[in-house]
Design a protein around this motif. Structure first.
Motif, mmCIF file in Angstrom:
data_model
loop_
_atom_site.group_PDB
_atom_site.id
_atom_site.type_symbol
_atom_site.label_atom_id
_atom_site.label_comp_id
_atom_site.label_asym_id
_atom_site.label_seq_id
_atom_site.Cartn_x
_atom_site.Cartn_y
_atom_site.Cartn_z
ATOM 1 N N GLU A 1 1.438 -10.887 3.474
ATOM 2 C CA GLU A 1 0.371 -10.012 3.959
ATOM 3 C C GLU A 1 -0.247 -9.176 2.841
ATOM 4 O O GLU A 1 -1.289 -8.562 3.039
ATOM 5 N N VAL A 2 0.392 -9.153 1.676
ATOM 6 C CA VAL A 2 -0.073 -8.331 0.561
ATOM 7 C C VAL A 2 -1.195 -9.061 -0.168
ATOM 8 O O VAL A 2 -1.021 -10.203 -0.603
ATOM 9 N N PRO A 3 -2.360 -8.423 -0.302
ATOM 10 C CA PRO A 3 -3.464 -9.085 -1.010
ATOM 11 C C PRO A 3 -3.143 -9.274 -2.489
ATOM 12 O O PRO A 3 -2.444 -8.457 -3.092
ATOM 13 N N ASP A 4 -3.657 -10.347 -3.061
ATOM 14 C CA ASP A 4 -3.461 -10.609 -4.488
ATOM 15 C C ASP A 4 -4.266 -9.642 -5.341
ATOM 16 O O ASP A 4 -3.917 -9.359 -6.477
ATOM 17 N N ASN A 5 -5.380 -9.167 -4.794
ATOM 18 C CA ASN A 5 -6.269 -8.281 -5.513
ATOM 19 C C ASN A 5 -6.788 -7.242 -4.540
ATOM 20 O O ASN A 5 -7.035 -7.559 -3.387
#
Length: 97
Positions: free
Chosen positions: A84-88
């Motif tokens: 769920e954590v965005p890459d950017n």
């Protein structure tokens, strides 16, 4: 005796939500979807200076949260999985997709 409100009086609970409803930034989208916090409230809860958070969201600087900030971000956004954590944190360029 009834309370009479003039046109300028409005109960605090009738405040209009002035937050944008969408964003090109993945982290900002999560904040809007999962919380009712303003950018300032979110930044404070996560231990991030507001202007730093705004720069991350706008893509002006690369987001480099500390481990403590990551932990707070994940708790506030109720992130359960690293997927769920965005890459950017910055805006996604929809044209180059």
């Amino acid at each position: 005796m009834p309370i009479i409100l003039c046109q300028y009086d409005a109960p605090f609970f009738m405040k209009k939500d002035r937050r944008p409803q969408e964003s090109a930034s993945p982290i900002e989208t999560l904040r809007l979807q999962r919380t009712k916090l303003s950018q300032a409230e979110f930044a404070v809860r996560c231990g991030i200076p507001l202007r730093t958070y705004q720069r991350w969201v706008l893509g002006e600087t690369e987001a480099k949260p500390t481990p403590r900030q990551w932990k707070a971000i994940m708790q506030v956004l109720e992130i359960q999985s690293l997927d769920e954590v965005p890459d950017n944190f910055g805006p996604i360029d929809m044209k180059s997709g």
